[in-house]
Design an enzyme around this catalytic site. Structure first.
Site, mmCIF file in Angstrom:
data_model
loop_
_atom_site.group_PDB
_atom_site.id
_atom_site.type_symbol
_atom_site.label_atom_id
_atom_site.label_comp_id
_atom_site.label_asym_id
_atom_site.label_seq_id
_atom_site.Cartn_x
_atom_site.Cartn_y
_atom_site.Cartn_z
ATOM 1 N N GLY A 128 -4.742 7.454 2.381
ATOM 2 C CA GLY A 128 -4.660 8.835 1.939
ATOM 3 C C GLY A 128 -5.975 9.300 1.335
ATOM 4 N N HIS A 180 -6.861 -1.212 9.247
ATOM 5 C CA HIS A 180 -6.247 -2.517 8.995
ATOM 6 C C HIS A 180 -6.470 -3.471 10.157
ATOM 7 C CE1 HIS A 180 -4.132 -1.420 5.241
ATOM 8 N NE2 HIS A 180 -4.349 -0.212 5.729
ATOM 9 N N ASN A 219 -3.635 3.248 7.320
ATOM 10 C CA ASN A 219 -2.755 3.705 6.259
ATOM 11 C C ASN A 219 -3.632 4.078 5.084
ATOM 12 O OD1 ASN A 219 -0.951 4.102 4.198
ATOM 13 N ND2 ASN A 219 -0.518 1.909 3.923
ATOM 14 N N CYS A 259 -9.461 -1.286 3.697
ATOM 15 C CA CYS A 259 -8.725 -0.124 3.195
ATOM 16 C C CYS A 259 -9.107 0.149 1.736
ATOM 17 C CB CYS A 259 -7.228 -0.327 3.378
ATOM 18 S SG CYS A 259 -6.315 1.203 3.241
ATOM 19 N N GLY A 293 -2.633 3.903 -4.114
ATOM 20 C CA GLY A 293 -3.170 4.753 -5.163
ATOM 21 C C GLY A 293 -4.577 5.257 -4.911
ATOM 22 N N GLN A 298 -12.784 1.079 0.010
ATOM 23 C CA GLN A 298 -13.058 2.210 -0.890
ATOM 24 C C GLN A 298 -13.645 1.712 -2.204
ATOM 25 O OE1 GLN A 298 -9.119 3.843 -0.960
ATOM 26 N NE2 GLN A 298 -9.301 4.823 1.046
ATOM 27 N N GLU A 316 -5.877 -6.386 10.136
ATOM 28 C CA GLU A 316 -4.813 -7.395 10.153
ATOM 29 C C GLU A 316 -3.574 -6.909 10.912
ATOM 30 O OE1 GLU A 316 -5.496 -5.434 7.695
ATOM 31 O OE2 GLU A 316 -3.721 -4.889 6.557
ATOM 32 N N SER A 364 0.818 -1.210 0.000
ATOM 33 C CA SER A 364 0.000 0.000 0.000
ATOM 34 C C SER A 364 0.855 1.265 0.000
ATOM 35 C CB SER A 364 -0.915 0.029 1.231
ATOM 36 O OG SER A 364 -1.912 -0.941 1.105
ATOM 37 N N GLY A 373 -4.508 -1.601 -0.793
ATOM 38 C CA GLY A 373 -3.619 -1.372 -1.921
ATOM 39 C C GLY A 373 -3.320 0.095 -2.082
#
Ligand SMILES: Nc1ncnc2c1ncn2[C@@H]1O[C@H](COP(=O)(O)OP(=O)(O)O)[C@@H](O)[C@H]1O
Ligand SMILES: Nc1ncnc2c1ncn2[C@@H]1O[C@H](COP(=O)(O)OP(=O)(O)O)[C@@H](O)[C@H]1O
Ligand SMILES: [Mg+2]
Ligand SMILES: [Mg+2]
Lengths: 368, 1092
Positions: free
Chosen positions: A301, A341, A299, A257, A232, A261, A343, A47, A230
């Site tokens: 953006g 996350h 994590n 994550c 981007g 989305q 995990e 990611s 992942g």
């Protein structure tokens, strides 16, 4: 004496420090992560592809690099910015120093810079593109940076996803606690710990590339599908969104994550870019259903716009820090969708219960 | 849960080793939090030197003994709805348990808040705790509990050595230890059983050498859990966390290990059901293969213990992260959830998050061995440190060096070496010594300096190589500073690694001031960064700063009227929590007067380093370099463009701040109130003598001598006994009373050694009453709130003497002289601020010509300021600070002179931590030994004394045995005391000479041999076997303390925790109190009521 290195941000600010890692130039989106441990997991987390990562914790590499804490087979970040990197790590598992690891993996690093100053800049002005180099003046570096593609303009998922499908067979110690459900994981840039956890719960895990179609996924007759995290901008991943849309309602889906989305987009919602993102292991999230607060590893953006969601979808988890959507659920569809996350690796392990929620759905569908 | 309307908070009592200022910080925070929530707080504590016992902090304040009886009476009167048991350390927790067990809480329907009785039991009872952990699948080391020596021995035989003994319900590892041999095992087990209030010890497999890791966890009533931070002990298992160098966050744990232990902590707090904060300690295997061939898988860990309350570690964690654990715990206890409590630092986020640090914190304990050179300096599972310092920087190396600079250990930098390490030789592995001790850090550095390999040292000490290699980097740079010429690059590197200007100067052969000039020239100056709980992710509201050598400075100068308060550094014997009390009040007074307060301090335990105490906090060493850097960072320019530094207050931070006055004055820094000049006058013996002579104020006669002959002459002239002391040493160090020429010769030699070239002072020892006053002077008027009279005659350090307000035996003329002298001294000095004057009053013939001598003048706040402020209700520090700001006493509405007595009597009694300090002699003398104090206050002397003795643990039982061993010199004076004891029906035991004297009085006493080899039962036996319940033992002379007669008697008494009086005056007071008419009871009232 170490070579000099430069970090130049797109606004022209530059930071001189000492070079470590590989003697190559690199660029990417510069982001900070507030975790105090777990640099190896961060470095190998797909990611972070396309990004230059900067831990806010100043001393990095203290326990070296070990054979176990890989979240993928290689370093995924584009560059590493630290206040101090340890040349004398100490841990019984440590095989390499941080420097040796990055050098072997052809990734550059810069140390001895005022990472707190850079963090404060990113916090107040937002995430920026940056270039990490040992060559020339800041002005020259900035010039080069301007000619390079921006984060979000590139399909990073294609770069990090597995080329071909494989079954996860890595033996995990401990009990296999549940029935052997067949879970297919769409690899958008996944972290191995997701696979380890599913396998640890007894699941049979099949990993497939990001670009497989819904029909191809369903052909394997999975009991559940997991859309992985992942790198981007999710809005650009039309082909993945299409797959997700094709799976909705046919099988229980867990999105983590980026996966979350993608699910939002598949449901007709949208995402937006956060000013400086959420990256770290200390983010409080409220589970709307239970009204409980959980500390999560994050994590991201980008975030899901809550107002964009259809009326049968609702926000299930909210960030206590800034109110961002951290999870959603759907009135009619079997989905577990979280922005953070569960995990861990790195980060707190308080949210493994989300996998159980998912597997309960799987079990319900299975029984039905 | 409905919010309780009124809550009782139990404080932790006097400062002792293992329980220091951190509980004042915790209690004060909790009371403030309760007030914010609209809950009335009722506070009880016996320690007057605390902020929490201020009337502005808690709503209703009781300064009463922490006993079931006293607290029951408070509950009866106040009827609180709830009780917060978790803020008063182990003392508060144990007392809460006793109250519950006595049925008091049930009877008055008081609910235990936050942590239930059940939870406390489960956490504190070593057996229940193990069972609970087994149930939730958390590992504990193999162990068994024993409640008597026989059981212990059986277990020991079964398990095999080495073993660790850990008593239940104690703190600071009291009574515990590691046993390598069978003799050690029997001794430690017996001691442990005696130390445990429930006679229970855990005997456990030794994990010496494993990593010791702590987590601070919070949980609310909705079961939300967070960890505030973790901490790694540099000294591995086997050294108490309180005696370990500790870093936060952990440095050598992988994320996997970090999260594994974090998850375990949360599981444990849930199983315990704590609502509030809790500290969990783990042992983590440093390596898959651990000692003794036992092969375990990697990542093995054991749970060592849990403290279901705020603790020393939680105070450290709060300061290390900016997360106010005690405040949040108090709010949780009254029903708030973590996500309902705002994060005061960011103002944006809530308390339900985990702090992210972007710096390294290092804590180093402060041990009392500068005072007790004869004590056993090895450290182990039983804590010996009196206090600690903390330092923050961006790397471990720099934070460690800053912490070392903060210790104020006789100027010991990292370059220090014991002279013997240079002179003598020894086997490589033990010379320089690296076993656990107060000087281990320096031993390690010295060993590295001599070329020992870090891996080798790590293997020997169990300290993780990561730490030792960091030390090695310091040595490498040290060598470069020695050999290379100083370049901007090298200087910058040295500063980034934390080297002080002074160390750099020493190594590179410059003066510190020259290094400073070079730094300025090369623009190598520190910047200041914020402690913000979130690693800069959010903007912080709270100005809490530390220095570092980087680029961005976050601390813009404070604008408008402002002043810097220099704090008092680590808690140590002679400089305790009193000075933090004064610093905090000074800051508050500044704020009240519209002046922004800037606090500088290095002690994480205190209220002064709470980020919301002052306008701005610099967590920095209190040395010249750091203070000047801070003041310069605060430099602004006035309208004319002239630079302006904030004025510094040096009167409140004890000797620490006072010692900075000279250097700051030389550097041109402005002061608030009197500064360097007054200090110089008071401390320069020659000048001070001339000054007093000029004023016609008598001083004990004496002289300064450089050799034995002069010493004898002076002594002849003034007459024996004389007091011998080196000049230029602090806290009555190496001070002795010589009764004859022989003593004199011995002590002079010792003092000359300690004096290091300075003359030795030989003064007439005046066996009079010792009296002291604190006073505020504005240069025109002098306010004296009251006179405090010592119970012990002069010769017992004022910090170790019991004292009473108002004076009980002074004549009007004597009191008048004391007032007059104080005023004259203050006015003649032109003094502005707070001062303390000590007097000796001699018995005289003529009531109109009192014999009052001035012993010393301390132109600063003193140890007695909190006491006298509280009992008189006159807020001395507040008044003094405002005087220093230019508001005269008159303007503040205060009269000049001695204030009228309040209708109360208050007795202050010292508290010692001797049971923790093996090898230290306990007799009272001119050198201070106590760590804390308590106060008893009542309408009359009897009640006040009884309460003070009770609170200090010095009460004699009404019946029982007393062991007497009285020096020949004191025998005549002891007659009335002995008669009183016999009359009250005590069984008397006495050493030979004393027994003869008792028998001469026609009374009976069992004769007990003094020498341990002269048959049984000897003096130690009668103490250990419980035949006697108190000891009266005066010392026969000076010399090397442990060799003195009676050393064993005193140590045995200390180990059995029984009162031992070495001054006839204290003994007399205690015996009077014990034998008083039982119908004379003491009262229990809120403090202000006594004053009315
Ligand atoms: N099994 C053990 N082996 C080695 N050292 C131990 C063991 N148990 C405890 N210790 C050491 O003893 C110290 C004090 O023990 P602890 O029970 O934590 O006392 P306290 O209640 O005073 O904190 C610990 O900090 C640890 O270093
Ligand atoms: N001339 C003296 N006669 C009797 N006792 C003295 C004399 N000088 C000092 N003392 C005793 O020694 C103690 C410590 O001396 P002081 O000068 O106050 O040291 P410090 O600077 O540590 O406070 C005093 O409290 C007092 O009891
Ligand atoms: Mg304990
Ligand atoms: Mg402990």
């Amino acid at each position: 004496m170490a070579d000099k290195a430069l970090l130049v941000l797109e606004d022209g600010s530059s930071y001189e420090g000492e070079a470590f890692g590989a003697a190559v130039e690199s660029y990417g989106e510069v982001v900070f992560n507030t975790g105090m441990t777990g640099y190896q997991e961060v470095l190998t987390d797909p990611s972070y592809a396309g990004q230059i990562v900067m831990p806010t914790y100043p001393m990095v590499g203290n326990y070296g690099i070990n054979p176990e804490d890989f979240e993928s087979e290689k370093v995924q970040v584009r560059g590493f910015v630290v206040r101090q990197h340890s040349t004398t790590p100490s841990h019984w598992q440590a095989g390499q120093t941080l420097h040796e690891f990055l050098e072997a993996q052809r990734i550059p690093g810069i140390s001895e810079v005022d990472t707190r100053a850079i963090t404060r800049k990113l916090r107040s002005q937002g995430t920026m593109m940056g270039i990490l180099t040992r060559e020339g003046s800041p002005e020259e570096a900035l010039e080069r940076l301007k000619g390079l593609p921006r984060y979000g303009e590139v399909d990073l998922v294609k770069q990090v996803s597995t080329e071909r499908a494989y079954e996860w067979t890595e033996e995990e110690p401990g009990l296999k606690t549940g029935p052997p459900y067949r879970i297919t994981v769409l690899d958008l840039g996944l972290k191995r710990n997701i696979l380890r956890i599913l396998a640890g719960k007894g699941c049979r895990v099949l990993v497939v590339p990001a670009w497989v179609s819904a029909e191809a996924v369903m052909a394997a007759e999975p009991d559940g599908v997991l859309l992985s995290p992942g790198p981007g901008d999710p809005a650009t991943l039309e082909y993945v969104i299409r797959t997700a849309r094709g799976l909705l309602g046919r099988v229980p889906i867990m999105g983590i994550c980026m996966g979350h989305q993608i699910l939002a987009h598949a449901l007709g919602g949208s995402t937006y870019k956060l000013k400086f993102g959420h990256r770290g292991g200390n983010h409080p999230v409220r589970d709307v259903e239970t009204d409980r607060v959980h500390i999560t590893a994050q994590n991201h953006g980008y975030a899901v716009d809550p107002d964009s969601l259809p009326s049968d979808a609702s926000v299930s988890h909210v960030s206590l820090n800034d109110g961002a959507v951290e999870g959603m659920r759907h009135a009619g569809l079997p989905i577990v969708s979280i922005q953070y996350h569960s995990e861990a690796a790195p980060g707190p392990r308080d949210n493994g219960y989300m996998f159980d929620r998912f597997l309960e759905m799987v079990s319900d569908m299975h029984g039905a | 849960m409905a919010k309780p309307s009124k809550v009782l908070v139990i404080g932790s009592g006097p400062i002792v080793i293992g329980q220091a200022a951190e509980f004042d910080y915790a209690g004060a925070q909790a009371c403030k939090a309760l007030r914010e929530e609209g809950v009335t707080s009722v506070l009880v504590n016996s320690n007057p030197a605390t902020i929490m016992t201020d009337e502005g902090i808690a709503d209703i304040v009781y300064i009463e003994p922490l006993t079931v009886e006293a607290v029951t009476r408070i509950i009866e009167r106040e009827r609180p709805k709830g009780l917060l048991p978790t803020l008063g350390g182990q003392t508060g927790l144990n007392l809460a348990v006793e109250l519950a067990e006595a049925g008091v809480l049930k009877k008055y329907k008081v609910k235990m808040l936050g942590t239930s009785l059940e939870t406390i039991r489960r956490a504190e009872d070593r057996q229940l705790f193990k069972t609970m952990l087994a149930e939730i699948g958390e590992p504990t080391p193999e162990s068994a509990t024993a409640t008597n020596l026989k059981e212990a021995e059986e277990i020991g035989r079964l398990m095999g050595l080495p073993l660790v003994v850990r008593p239940a319900y104690t703190l600071g590892g009291t009574g515990g230890g590691i046993a390598e041999s069978w003799e050690e095992f029997v001794e430690v087990a017996a001691g442990g059983i005696a130390a445990s209030p429930i006679d229970q010890v855990l005997i456990e497999r030794s994990l010496v050498g494993w990593k010791e890791i702590e987590y601070e966890v919070m949980r609310d009533g909705a079961d939300n859990c967070i960890t505030v931070c973790n901490m790694e002990n540099m000294d591995p298992m086997g050294v108490h966390t309180g005696d370990s160098i500790v870093v936060a966050p952990s440095q050598t744990l992988s994320d996997h290990e970090y999260q594994m232990l974090r998850s375990a902590s949360i599981k444990i707090i849930r199983a315990l059901g704590v609502e509030g904060g809790c500290n969990v300690q783990f042992a983590l295997a440093p390596h898959p293969v651990v000692a003794k061939g036992a092969i375990t898988a990697g990542r093995d860990y054991f749970v060592i213990e849990v403290n279901p309350r705020v603790s020393r570690s939680s105070a450290l964690a709060s300061k290390a992260t900016g997360y106010p654990i005690a405040r949040v715990a108090a709010k949780i206890a009254i029903g708030k959830r973590l996500d309902q409590i705002p994060n005061a630092v960011t103002g944006e986020t809530v308390a339900a998050f985990e702090p992210a640090l972007d710096y390294c914190v290092v804590k180093i304990p402060r041990w009392p061995f500068d005072k007790f050179a004869d004590g056993d300096r090895t450290i182990g599972t039983q804590m010996k440190a009196t206090g600690e310092v903390m330092a923050i920087d961006r790397t471990f190396e720099a934070a460690l060096q800053k912490a070392v600079r903060s210790l104020e250990n006789g100027g010991r930098s990292i370059l220090w070496e014991d002279p013997r390490w240079l002179k003598e030789e020894g086997p490589v592995e033990s010379w320089p010594p690296v076993h656990p001790s107060d000087f281990r850090l320096w031993g390690l550095l010295a060993a590295l300096r001599r070329g020992r390999g870090p891996e080798d040292l790590a293997a020997q000490t169990g300290i993780d190589p990561w730490f030792i290699k960091a030390l090695e980097r310091l040595i490498t740079l040290e060598k470069r500073l020695l050999s290379e010429s100083l370049s901007p690059e090298l200087l910058r590197e040295a500063k980034r690694m934390g080297f002080s200007d002074e160390s750099i100067g020493t190594l590179a052969d410059w003066l510190p001031e020259q290094v400073r000039d070079l730094r300025k020239r090369w623009e190598i100056t520190p910047v200041f960064k914020t402690v913000d709980t979130c690693a800069a992710e959010f903007s912080a509201q709270t100005p809490y700063f530390y220095s570092t050598y980087e680029t961005e400075n976050e601390a813009e100068p404070v604008t408008g009227p402002r002043a810097a308060v220099l704090g008092s550094g680590p808690i140590r014997i002679g400089q305790g929590i009193e000075f933090d009390y004064c610093s905090v009040h000074a800051a508050w007074a500044l704020e009240e007067a519209g002046v922004k307060s800037i606090m500088i301090n290095s002690n994480p335990e205190t209220v002064s380093t709470d980020f919301d105490t002052t306008h701005r906090l610099y967590f920095e060493p209190l040395d010249e370099e750091s203070v000047r850097d801070i003041l310069e960072n605060e430099q602004v320019f006035d309208e004319s463009g002239a630079p302006e530094l904030p004025p510094a207050c040096v009167q409140f931070g004890g000797q620490t701040a006072v010692n900075l006055a000279g250097p700051l004055a030389r550097a041109g820094a402005p002061f608030l109130g009197s500064g360097a000049e007054a200090l110089d006058l008071a401390e320069d013996r020659g000048r001070f003598e001339d000054f007093l002579t000029r004023l016609g104020i008598p001083q004990p006669p004496g002289g300064a001598v450089n050799n034995l002959r002069d010493g004898r002459n002076v002594a002849e002239l003034i007459g024996y006994p004389v007091l011998v002391r080196p000049s230029y040493v602090l806290g009555g160090r190496a001070m002795e009373i010589a009764y004859d020429e022989e003593d004199l010769a011995r002590f002079l030699e010792l003092a000359m050694e300690a004096s290091g070239g300075h003359p030795v002072l030989v003064d007439k020892y005046m066996q009079g009453k010792e009296v002291e006053v604190d006073a505020v002077s504005d240069g025109e008027r002098v306010l004296i709130p009251g006179i405090m009279e010592h119970i012990e005659r002069a010769g017992v350090h004022s910090g170790d003497a019991m004292c009473v307000y108002p004076s009980q035996t002074l004549t009007g003329a004597e009191a008048e002289a004391i007032g007059r002298y104080t005023q004259r001294i203050a006015l003649e000095m032109g003094f502005k601020g707070l001062m303390n004057v000590q007097f000796i009053v001699m018995p005289g013939e003529d009531p109109w010509a009192p014999l009052v001598y001035v012993l010393e003048v301390n132109p600063r706040s003193s140890r007695t300021v909190p006491f006298i402020s509280k009992v008189t209700g006159i807020p001395l520090v507040n008044i003094a600070t405002k005087v220093m700001l230019g508001h005269s006493l008159e303007e503040q509405g205060h009269n000049s002179g001695l204030a009228p007595n309040r209708p109360l009597v208050a007795v202050k009694a010292p508290v010692f931590s001797m049971s923790k300090l093996a090898g230290v002699d306990t007799f009272l003398g001119p050198e201070m030994k106590s760590t804390g104090e308590v106060m008893g206050v009542d309408a009359n002397f009897t009640g006040a004394l009884a309460k003070a003795l009770l609170a200090a643990g010095m009460t004699l039982p009404a019946v029982g045995g007393i062991l007497l061993s009285i020096a020949d010199r004191d025998k005549p004076e002891a007659v009335p005391l002995i008669k009183m004891l016999a009359g009250a029906g005590y069984r008397l035991y006495a050493t030979e000479g004393t027994a003869a004297m008792v028998q001469d009085l026609g009374l009976s006493a069992s004769v007990i041999p003094k020498k341990l080899q002269e048959g049984h039962p000897n003096v130690v036996d009668v103490i250990q076997e419980g035949a006697v319940h108190g000891v009266i033992n005066t010392i026969s002379g000076g010399g090397k303390a442990p060799l003195r007669d009676g050393f064993h008697i005193r140590r045995a008494a200390v180990e059995r925790r029984m009162p031992c009086f070495t001054s006839l005056d204290t003994a007399m007071a205690a015996v009077r109190s014990a034998t008083r008419d039982a119908s004379v009871d003491y009262q229990i009232r809120p403090l202000p009521e006594y004053r009315r």
